[in-house]
Write a protein that holds these residues in place. Structure first.
Motif, PDB file in Angstrom:
ATOM      1  N   VAL A 146      70.658 110.169  21.544  1.00 50.57           N
ATOM      2  CA  VAL A 146      71.751 109.587  20.772  1.00 50.57           C
ATOM      3  C   VAL A 146      72.409 108.505  21.623  1.00 50.57           C
ATOM      4  O   VAL A 146      72.629 108.687  22.822  1.00 50.57           O
ATOM      5  CB  VAL A 146      72.777 110.675  20.377  1.00 50.57           C
ATOM      6  N   THR A 147      72.717 107.370  21.020  1.00 52.01           N
ATOM      7  CA  THR A 147      73.371 106.283  21.733  1.00 52.01           C
ATOM      8  C   THR A 147      74.847 106.244  21.350  1.00 52.01           C
ATOM      9  O   THR A 147      75.287 106.918  20.421  1.00 52.01           O
ATOM     10  CB  THR A 147      72.717 104.928  21.418  1.00 52.01           C
ATOM     11  N   GLY A 148      75.610 105.438  22.081  1.00 56.81           N
ATOM     12  CA  GLY A 148      77.029 105.281  21.789  1.00 56.81           C
ATOM     13  C   GLY A 148      77.864 105.308  23.046  1.00 56.81           C
ATOM     14  O   GLY A 148      77.400 104.923  24.115  1.00 56.81           O
ATOM     15  N   TRP A 149      79.086 105.827  22.918  1.00 54.10           N
ATOM     16  CA  TRP A 149      80.002 105.846  24.054  1.00 54.10           C
ATOM     17  C   TRP A 149      81.079 106.906  23.855  1.00 54.10           C
ATOM     18  O   TRP A 149      81.272 107.411  22.757  1.00 54.10           O
ATOM     19  CB  TRP A 149      80.639 104.478  24.276  1.00 54.10           C
ATOM     20  N   THR A 150      81.777 107.209  24.954  1.00 58.02           N
ATOM     21  CA  THR A 150      82.911 108.123  24.919  1.00 58.02           C
ATOM     22  C   THR A 150      83.939 107.648  25.933  1.00 58.02           C
ATOM     23  O   THR A 150      83.601 106.976  26.913  1.00 58.02           O
ATOM     24  CB  THR A 150      82.489 109.583  25.199  1.00 58.02           C
ATOM     25  N   ASN A 182      96.637 109.601  24.902  1.00 57.85           N
ATOM     26  CA  ASN A 182      97.368 110.697  24.262  1.00 57.85           C
ATOM     27  C   ASN A 182      96.724 112.064  24.499  1.00 57.85           C
ATOM     28  O   ASN A 182      97.164 113.066  23.943  1.00 57.85           O
ATOM     29  CB  ASN A 182      97.497 110.441  22.759  1.00 57.85           C
ATOM     30  N   GLY A 183      95.646 112.115  25.308  1.00 57.55           N
ATOM     31  CA  GLY A 183      94.990 113.380  25.616  1.00 57.55           C
ATOM     32  C   GLY A 183      93.733 113.651  24.813  1.00 57.55           C
ATOM     33  O   GLY A 183      93.032 114.632  25.067  1.00 57.55           O
ATOM     34  N   ASP A 184      93.442 112.804  23.831  1.00 53.81           N
ATOM     35  CA  ASP A 184      92.221 112.954  23.029  1.00 53.81           C
ATOM     36  C   ASP A 184      91.022 112.379  23.768  1.00 53.81           C
ATOM     37  O   ASP A 184      91.166 111.612  24.724  1.00 53.81           O
ATOM     38  CB  ASP A 184      92.343 112.215  21.693  1.00 53.81           C
ATOM     39  N   VAL A 185      89.839 112.737  23.295  1.00 53.24           N
ATOM     40  CA  VAL A 185      88.598 112.082  23.692  1.00 53.24           C
ATOM     41  C   VAL A 185      88.077 111.379  22.445  1.00 53.24           C
ATOM     42  O   VAL A 185      88.077 111.940  21.349  1.00 53.24           O
ATOM     43  CB  VAL A 185      87.557 113.092  24.226  1.00 53.24           C
ATOM     44  N   GLU A 186      87.649 110.155  22.617  1.00 52.67           N
ATOM     45  CA  GLU A 186      87.103 109.352  21.522  1.00 52.67           C
ATOM     46  C   GLU A 186      85.623 109.148  21.791  1.00 52.67           C
ATOM     47  O   GLU A 186      85.212 109.002  22.942  1.00 52.67           O
ATOM     48  CB  GLU A 186      87.832 108.009  21.480  1.00 52.67           C
ATOM     49  N   ALA A 187      84.812 109.153  20.738  1.00 57.08           N
ATOM     50  CA  ALA A 187      83.374 108.959  20.925  1.00 57.08           C
ATOM     51  C   ALA A 187      82.770 108.278  19.704  1.00 57.08           C
ATOM     52  O   ALA A 187      83.274 108.416  18.584  1.00 57.08           O
ATOM     53  CB  ALA A 187      82.678 110.293  21.162  1.00 57.08           C
ATOM     54  N   VAL A 188      81.687 107.570  19.943  1.00 57.69           N
ATOM     55  CA  VAL A 188      80.848 107.021  18.881  1.00 57.69           C
ATOM     56  C   VAL A 188      79.444 107.539  19.128  1.00 57.69           C
ATOM     57  O   VAL A 188      78.913 107.415  20.242  1.00 57.69           O
ATOM     58  CB  VAL A 188      80.872 105.479  18.867  1.00 57.69           C
ATOM     59  N   LEU A 189      78.859 108.164  18.108  1.00 57.78           N
ATOM     60  CA  LEU A 189      77.512 108.713  18.182  1.00 57.78           C
ATOM     61  C   LEU A 189      76.635 107.954  17.201  1.00 57.78           C
ATOM     62  O   LEU A 189      77.005 107.796  16.036  1.00 57.78           O
ATOM     63  CB  LEU A 189      77.507 110.193  17.805  1.00 57.78           C
ATOM     64  N   ALA A 190      75.463 107.510  17.647  1.00 61.44           N
ATOM     65  CA  ALA A 190      74.556 106.765  16.779  1.00 61.44           C
ATOM     66  C   ALA A 190      73.128 107.239  16.989  1.00 61.44           C
ATOM     67  O   ALA A 190      72.689 107.447  18.117  1.00 61.44           O
ATOM     68  CB  ALA A 190      74.641 105.264  17.068  1.00 61.44           C
ATOM     69  N   LEU A 220      79.645 100.023  18.253  1.00 59.45           N
ATOM     70  CA  LEU A 220      78.817 100.283  19.433  1.00 59.45           C
ATOM     71  C   LEU A 220      79.055  99.245  20.521  1.00 59.45           C
ATOM     72  O   LEU A 220      78.783  99.494  21.686  1.00 59.45           O
ATOM     73  CB  LEU A 220      77.334 100.305  19.055  1.00 59.45           C
ATOM     74  N   GLU A 221      79.567  98.096  20.175  1.00 58.89           N
ATOM     75  CA  GLU A 221      79.740  97.006  21.136  1.00 58.89           C
ATOM     76  C   GLU A 221      80.542  97.371  22.378  1.00 58.89           C
ATOM     77  O   GLU A 221      80.175  96.984  23.467  1.00 58.89           O
ATOM     78  CB  GLU A 221      80.345  95.774  20.462  1.00 58.89           C
ATOM     79  N   PRO A 222      81.654  98.150  22.269  1.00 59.63           N
ATOM     80  CA  PRO A 222      82.385  98.469  23.503  1.00 59.63           C
ATOM     81  C   PRO A 222      81.534  99.189  24.539  1.00 59.63           C
ATOM     82  O   PRO A 222      81.821  99.126  25.716  1.00 59.63           O
ATOM     83  CB  PRO A 222      83.522  99.383  23.021  1.00 59.63           C
ATOM     84  N   GLY A 223      80.477  99.862  24.104  1.00 63.36           N
ATOM     85  CA  GLY A 223      79.631 100.605  25.027  1.00 63.36           C
ATOM     86  C   GLY A 223      78.536  99.792  25.666  1.00 63.36           C
ATOM     87  O   GLY A 223      77.767 100.320  26.454  1.00 63.36           O
ATOM     88  N   GLY A 224      78.447  98.513  25.330  1.00 58.21           N
ATOM     89  CA  GLY A 224      77.400  97.697  25.927  1.00 58.21           C
ATOM     90  C   GLY A 224      76.077  97.874  25.210  1.00 58.21           C
ATOM     91  O   GLY A 224      76.025  97.846  23.990  1.00 58.21           O
ATOM     92  N   PRO A 225      74.993  98.096  25.959  1.00 54.34           N
ATOM     93  CA  PRO A 225      73.672  98.188  25.340  1.00 54.34           C
ATOM     94  C   PRO A 225      73.618  99.258  24.262  1.00 54.34           C
ATOM     95  O   PRO A 225      74.209 100.326  24.410  1.00 54.34           O
ATOM     96  CB  PRO A 225      72.756  98.557  26.507  1.00 54.34           C
ATOM     97  N   ARG A 226      72.915  98.973  23.195  1.00 52.66           N
ATOM     98  CA  ARG A 226      72.809  99.915  22.084  1.00 52.66           C
ATOM     99  C   ARG A 226      71.697 100.934  22.291  1.00 52.66           C
ATOM    100  O   ARG A 226      71.392 101.688  21.387  1.00 52.66           O
ATOM    101  CB  ARG A 226      72.559  99.158  20.787  1.00 52.66           C
ATOM    102  N   ASP A 227      71.115 100.966  23.470  1.00 52.91           N
ATOM    103  CA  ASP A 227      70.001 101.888  23.713  1.00 52.91           C
ATOM    104  C   ASP A 227      70.362 102.971  24.716  1.00 52.91           C
ATOM    105  O   ASP A 227      69.502 103.590  25.320  1.00 52.91           O
ATOM    106  CB  ASP A 227      68.766 101.119  24.173  1.00 52.91           C
ATOM    107  N   SER A 228      71.677 103.214  24.910  1.00 53.24           N
ATOM    108  CA  SER A 228      72.096 104.246  25.851  1.00 53.24           C
ATOM    109  C   SER A 228      73.429 104.841  25.397  1.00 53.24           C
ATOM    110  O   SER A 228      74.042 104.376  24.448  1.00 53.24           O
ATOM    111  CB  SER A 228      72.229 103.669  27.264  1.00 53.24           C
ATOM    112  N   PHE A 229      73.857 105.879  26.091  1.00 51.89           N
ATOM    113  CA  PHE A 229      75.162 106.485  25.850  1.00 51.89           C
ATOM    114  C   PHE A 229      75.951 106.334  27.133  1.00 51.89           C
ATOM    115  O   PHE A 229      75.469 106.704  28.204  1.00 51.89           O
ATOM    116  CB  PHE A 229      75.018 107.970  25.479  1.00 51.89           C
TER     117      PHE A 229
END
Length: 105
Positions: free
Chosen positions: A38-42, A47-55, A90-99
């Motif tokens: 799965v690609t994306g970022w976290t 505020n104490g949350d964790v944010e993530a994008v899963l692709a 996905l752009e904030p995470g850089g390459p779309r082929d990694s997490f």
């Protein structure tokens, strides 16, 4: 194995609340995402949350999303807000082929 560009891809944006910072949640999520391709970022939120994008393939992303409801051993997940997202997130995470783990905001 390269991903088939014609295969369907699901992109989800998650906001995870609870005791999710200081328990290696982001490191755990990266390992789980990498293991499943799965690609994306976290990243941590101020505020104490964790944010993530899963692709990735819909079934794989849904499985990882369900695992996020528990997280690593020391985490306590109280709530996850889930929204479908466009590829532009996905752009904030850089390459779309990694997490990747991004700096906190």
């Amino acid at each position: 194995m390269a991903e088939d560009p014609a295969s369907p891809q699901l992109i989800l944006h998650l906001t995870i609340s609870g005791r999710v910072q200081g328990v290696s949640y982001r490191v755990w999520l990266k390992a789980e995402a990498d293991a499943r391709g799965v690609t994306g970022w976290t990243r941590n939120r101020g505020n104490g949350d964790v944010e993530a994008v899963l692709a990735g393939p819909p079934e794989t992303v849904q499985t990882l999303c369900e695992l996020c409801r528990s997280g690593p051993p020391m985490a306590r997940v109280d709530q996850i807000l889930i929204d479908e997202a466009e590829a532009s997130v996905l752009e904030p995470g850089g390459p779309r082929d990694s997490f990747v783990i991004l700096p906190s905001v």
